[in-house]
Design an enzyme around this catalytic site. Structure first.
Site, PDB file in Angstrom:
ATOM      1  N   ASP A  64      38.500  30.074  33.956  1.00 61.12           N
ATOM      2  CA  ASP A  64      39.316  28.934  34.399  1.00 61.12           C
ATOM      3  C   ASP A  64      38.415  27.712  34.503  1.00 61.12           C
ATOM      4  O   ASP A  64      37.197  27.828  34.431  1.00 61.12           O
ATOM      5  CB  ASP A  64      40.106  29.230  35.684  1.00 61.12           C
ATOM      6  CG  ASP A  64      39.249  29.523  36.899  1.00 61.12           C
ATOM      7  OD1 ASP A  64      38.032  29.740  36.734  1.00 61.12           O
ATOM      8  OD2 ASP A  64      39.783  29.533  38.020  1.00 61.12           O
ATOM      9  N   PRO A  65      38.990  26.514  34.629  1.00 60.16           N
ATOM     10  CA  PRO A  65      38.168  25.298  34.570  1.00 60.16           C
ATOM     11  C   PRO A  65      37.181  25.219  35.743  1.00 60.16           C
ATOM     12  O   PRO A  65      37.386  25.821  36.797  1.00 60.16           O
ATOM     13  CB  PRO A  65      39.203  24.167  34.671  1.00 60.16           C
ATOM     14  CG  PRO A  65      40.512  24.779  34.275  1.00 60.16           C
ATOM     15  CD  PRO A  65      40.432  26.208  34.715  1.00 60.16           C
TER      16      PRO A  65
END
EC number: 3.2.2.27
Length: 228
Positions: A64-65
């Site tokens: 995920d970011p």
């Protein structure tokens, strides 16, 4: 594959699906409630904007970011110019130094020049709440990115998937290894890089596989955009 196929052709219909609308609605509601969500709205789909379906040569799958300020901009492992390279990217650079002759560790972590050469820098979850890793897991993004991988699997041939860590490797189970290439290693995070990410030589292997297919190899030296 028909060279005219675009992301819009193969995953555009996902925008009409309830799960996708629900995911975007949740993210929008969180922003309205005053929460900081990364990356900014305009950058969520950057990976697809920068690397069109028929241009994809390599896929590097992230989770995920980044959840710190000014880091995430829609490309896995990459950070905006002016932000120090996070530890996982530091280990990616460490591996590149030993794997690619002449590679010099850059003083930035901006990987857009990879994306522009056909490296799809895809996170499996496309948003995150500031300071809370995995806070947007299981919202629906995983369904969308499964469709992305399925589209690559079906409509392209000879794509090189770099799957680092168990999360990416599970995600890559649907890839047909008779049509595509899979390179597996532990995640470059400081917790696991020493278990075999460092020394995996994925970057030189990818370039050898591209050359075997008469394709231009990737210049792995990240470039900052020229200042106008």
């Amino acid at each position: 594959m028909s060279p005219s196929l675009t992301w819009h052709d193969v995953i555009g219909q996902e925008k009409e699906q309830p799960y996708f609308k629900d995911t975007l609605a949740y993210v929008a509601a969180e922003r309205r409630a005053g929460k900081t969500i990364y990356p900014p709205q305009k950058d969520i789909f950057n990976a697809f904007r920068l690397t069109e379906l028929d241009q994809v040569k390599v896929v590097i799958l992230g989770q995920d970011p980044y959840h710190g300020p000014n880091q995430a901009h829609g490309l896995s492992f990459s950070v905006l110019p002016g932000v120090p390279a996070p530890p996982s990217l530091g280990n990616i650079y460490k591996e590149l130094v030993t794997d690619i002759p002449g590679f010099q560790r850059p003083n930035h972590g901006f990987l857009q020049s990879w994306a522009e050469q056909g490296v799809l820098l895809l996170n499996t979850v496309l948003t995150v709440e500031a300071g809370k890793a995995h806070s947007h897991a299981n919202l629906g993004w995983e369904t969308f990115t499964d469709k992305v991988i399925a589209a690559l699997n079906e409509h392209r041939e000879g794509v090189i998937f770099m799957l680092w860590g168990s999360h990416a490797q599970k995600k890559g189970r649907i890839i047909n290894t008779e049509r595509h290439y899979i390179l597996k290693a532990p995640h470059p995070s400081p917790l696991s890089a020493h278990r075999g990410f460092l020394g995996c030589k994925h970057f030189s292997q990818a370039n050898q596989l591209l050359q075997q297919q008469n394709q231009q190899p990737i210049d792995w030296q990240p470039k900052l955009p020229a200042v106008e």
